[in-house]
Write an enzyme that holds these catalytic residues in place. Structure first.
Site, PDB file in Angstrom:
ATOM      1  N   ARG A  12       0.814  -1.207   0.000  1.00 27.79           N
ATOM      2  CA  ARG A  12       0.000   0.000   0.000  1.00 27.79           C
ATOM      3  C   ARG A  12       0.851   1.261   0.000  1.00 27.79           C
ATOM      4  O   ARG A  12       0.301   2.365  -0.018  1.00 27.79           O
ATOM      5  CB  ARG A  12      -0.851   0.022   1.256  1.00 27.79           C
ATOM      6  N   ARG A  58     -21.763  -2.036   2.525  1.00 25.88           N
ATOM      7  CA  ARG A  58     -21.139  -3.340   2.795  1.00 25.88           C
ATOM      8  C   ARG A  58     -21.534  -3.876   4.171  1.00 25.88           C
ATOM      9  O   ARG A  58     -21.599  -3.148   5.146  1.00 25.88           O
ATOM     10  CB  ARG A  58     -19.618  -3.244   2.733  1.00 25.88           C
TER      11      ARG A  58
HETATM   12  P1  AP5 Z   1      -8.439  -3.749   4.027  1.00 29.71           P
HETATM   13  O1  AP5 Z   1      -9.308  -4.741   4.653  1.00 29.71           O
HETATM   14  O2  AP5 Z   1      -7.382  -4.192   3.084  1.00 29.71           O
HETATM   15  O3  AP5 Z   1      -9.344  -2.634   3.377  1.00 29.71           O
HETATM   16  P2  AP5 Z   1      -9.400  -1.993   1.895  1.00 29.71           P
HETATM   17  O4  AP5 Z   1      -8.211  -2.091   1.031  1.00 29.71           O
HETATM   18  O5  AP5 Z   1      -9.827  -0.619   2.206  1.00 29.71           O
HETATM   19  O6  AP5 Z   1     -10.310  -2.888   1.165  1.00 29.71           O
HETATM   20  P3  AP5 Z   1     -11.730  -3.302   1.538  1.00 29.71           P
HETATM   21  O7  AP5 Z   1     -11.691  -4.592   2.296  1.00 29.71           O
HETATM   22  O8  AP5 Z   1     -12.446  -2.162   2.223  1.00 29.71           O
HETATM   23  O9  AP5 Z   1     -12.424  -3.406   0.111  1.00 29.71           O
HETATM   24  P4  AP5 Z   1     -12.289  -4.459  -1.071  1.00 29.71           P
HETATM   25  O10 AP5 Z   1     -11.634  -3.818  -2.240  1.00 29.71           O
HETATM   26  O11 AP5 Z   1     -11.736  -5.759  -0.578  1.00 29.71           O
HETATM   27  O12 AP5 Z   1     -13.827  -4.596  -1.447  1.00 29.71           O
HETATM   28  P5  AP5 Z   1     -14.884  -5.768  -1.148  1.00 29.71           P
HETATM   29  O13 AP5 Z   1     -14.583  -6.935  -2.015  1.00 29.71           O
HETATM   30  O14 AP5 Z   1     -15.039  -6.014   0.320  1.00 29.71           O
HETATM   31  O15 AP5 Z   1      -7.689  -2.876   5.138  1.00 29.71           O
HETATM   32  C1  AP5 Z   1      -8.369  -2.381   6.274  1.00 29.71           C
HETATM   33  C2  AP5 Z   1      -7.391  -1.561   7.121  1.00 29.71           C
HETATM   34  O16 AP5 Z   1      -6.300  -2.411   7.577  1.00 29.71           O
HETATM   35  C3  AP5 Z   1      -6.677  -0.416   6.391  1.00 29.71           C
HETATM   36  O17 AP5 Z   1      -7.487   0.764   6.356  1.00 29.71           O
HETATM   37  C4  AP5 Z   1      -5.419  -0.253   7.235  1.00 29.71           C
HETATM   38  O18 AP5 Z   1      -5.698   0.416   8.442  1.00 29.71           O
HETATM   39  C5  AP5 Z   1      -5.061  -1.702   7.564  1.00 29.71           C
HETATM   40  N1  AP5 Z   1      -4.183  -2.287   6.543  1.00 29.71           N
HETATM   41  C6  AP5 Z   1      -4.460  -3.391   5.759  1.00 29.71           C
HETATM   42  N2  AP5 Z   1      -3.445  -3.639   4.918  1.00 29.71           N
HETATM   43  C7  AP5 Z   1      -2.508  -2.673   5.150  1.00 29.71           C
HETATM   44  C8  AP5 Z   1      -1.259  -2.373   4.563  1.00 29.71           C
HETATM   45  N3  AP5 Z   1      -0.763  -3.116   3.552  1.00 29.71           N
HETATM   46  N4  AP5 Z   1      -0.579  -1.303   5.020  1.00 29.71           N
HETATM   47  C9  AP5 Z   1      -1.044  -0.550   6.042  1.00 29.71           C
HETATM   48  N5  AP5 Z   1      -2.241  -0.774   6.630  1.00 29.71           N
HETATM   49  C10 AP5 Z   1      -2.965  -1.814   6.189  1.00 29.71           C
HETATM   50  O19 AP5 Z   1     -16.210  -5.064  -1.720  1.00 29.71           O
HETATM   51  C11 AP5 Z   1     -16.760  -3.909  -1.103  1.00 29.71           C
HETATM   52  C12 AP5 Z   1     -18.305  -3.979  -1.149  1.00 29.71           C
HETATM   53  O20 AP5 Z   1     -18.746  -3.927  -2.503  1.00 29.71           O
HETATM   54  C13 AP5 Z   1     -18.899  -5.282  -0.575  1.00 29.71           C
HETATM   55  O21 AP5 Z   1     -20.120  -4.945   0.035  1.00 29.71           O
HETATM   56  C14 AP5 Z   1     -19.142  -6.156  -1.813  1.00 29.71           C
HETATM   57  O22 AP5 Z   1     -20.222  -7.058  -1.596  1.00 29.71           O
HETATM   58  C15 AP5 Z   1     -19.484  -5.109  -2.857  1.00 29.71           C
HETATM   59  N6  AP5 Z   1     -19.033  -5.460  -4.216  1.00 29.71           N
HETATM   60  C16 AP5 Z   1     -17.847  -6.005  -4.563  1.00 29.71           C
HETATM   61  N7  AP5 Z   1     -17.758  -6.121  -5.897  1.00 29.71           N
HETATM   62  C17 AP5 Z   1     -18.922  -5.638  -6.398  1.00 29.71           C
HETATM   63  C18 AP5 Z   1     -19.429  -5.482  -7.718  1.00 29.71           C
HETATM   64  N8  AP5 Z   1     -18.712  -5.823  -8.809  1.00 29.71           N
HETATM   65  N9  AP5 Z   1     -20.673  -4.937  -7.878  1.00 29.71           N
HETATM   66  C19 AP5 Z   1     -21.399  -4.551  -6.793  1.00 29.71           C
HETATM   67  N10 AP5 Z   1     -20.975  -4.684  -5.513  1.00 29.71           N
HETATM   68  C20 AP5 Z   1     -19.741  -5.222  -5.315  1.00 29.71           C
END
Ligand code: AP5
Length: 215
Positions: free
Chosen positions: A88, A127
């Site tokens: 990241r 979500r």
């Molecule tokens: P992390 O869990 O990695 O959060 P993120 O990157 O913000 O990603 P998300 O899990 O929020 O989203 P996603 O892209 O996976 O989407 P999803 O598939 O769930 O990190 C959380 C925290 O941990 C960070 O803020 C930080 O504090 C820490 N952290 C983690 N890694 C780190 C690192 N490397 N360095 C530093 N800190 C770190 O989908 C989202 C929603 O949309 C769901 O409801 C889903 O059902 C829906 N959806 C998905 N695809 C579709 C579609 N095609 N159409 C309609 N709806 C959809």
């Protein structure tokens, strides 16, 4: 295959990572899931990262790299891994380059999930997640069979603390300031595969499999 899934919060990385891992058998390594497990277990690391995650900020590079280095040293990832939410920052990306060089196992593809801010906000605000198995749902686009209950393990679904509106805005800002530059970093290395992430889950899945050359 050694893969990285890169993109803004809520772009669908976790949803698609589960699909790809299920189809190819490549282990899904999500740093967010790993940190959430530490928080749930109440470990010292969990206590340290909880307030950072709840505020939408990034855990420090040295902590993240230590966790990832240890995870990528395990036997189950010798044949490949799918990194979701890591790297990241540039420091993390260079750290991953070092691990890959040391193991003599270079990255194959970096899939970039391209989604605009409005869609990010709508995905995250709707979500719901399973606190037990991590399965993601959405109140409109991906409903569970029984409202509020996980299809896979029957646990009551929750809204993540970092999916509340103020935190979502900060997560987007942090992404733009610290993570978006990795798009260029991997483009220059000719590893970047852009996938439009605004279609349905099935459409995005097709784009990801096409980008990876998986039939
Ligand atoms: P992390 O869990 O990695 O959060 P993120 O990157 O913000 O990603 P998300 O899990 O929020 O989203 P996603 O892209 O996976 O989407 P999803 O598939 O769930 O990190 C959380 C925290 O941990 C960070 O803020 C930080 O504090 C820490 N952290 C983690 N890694 C780190 C690192 N490397 N360095 C530093 N800190 C770190 O989908 C989202 C929603 O949309 C769901 O409801 C889903 O059902 C829906 N959806 C998905 N695809 C579709 C579609 N095609 N159409 C309609 N709806 C959809």
């Amino acid at each position: 295959m050694r893969l990285v899934f890169l993109g803004p919060p809520g772009a669908g990385k976790g949803t698609q990572a589960r699909e790809v891992a299920g189809k190819t058998g490549v282990p899904h390594v999500s740093t967010g899931d790993m940190f959430r497990a530490e928080v749930t277990a109440g470990t010292e690391l969990g206590l340290r990262v909880k307030s950072i995650m709840d505020g939408g900020d990034l855990v420090s590079d040295d902590v993240v790299l230590e966790v990832v280095r240890s995870r990528l040293g395990k036997c189950d990832v010798e044949g490949g891994y799918l990194l979701d939410g890591f790297p990241r920052t540039l420091v993390q990306a260079r750290g991953l380059d070092g691990i890959a060089a040391q193991q003599n196992r270079p990255l194959d593809h970096v899939v970039y999930f391209d989604l605009d801010d409005q869609m990010v906000i709508s995905r995250l605000s709707g979500r719901r997640s399973c606190p037990a198995c991590g399965e993601p749902y959405h109140i409109e686009s991906l409903k569970p069979r029984t409202e509020g209950i996980c299809d896979k393990c029957s646990t009551e679904l929750i809204q993540r603390d970092d999916d509340r509106p103020d935190t979502v805005k900060n997560r987007l800002d942090v992404y733009k300031q610290q993570t978006a530059e990795l798009i260029d970093y991997y483009r220059k290395k000719e590893l970047l595969r852009r996938v439009g992430a605004d279609g349905s889950v099935q459409q995005v899945r097709a784009g990801v499999f096409e980008a990876l050359g998986v039939g």
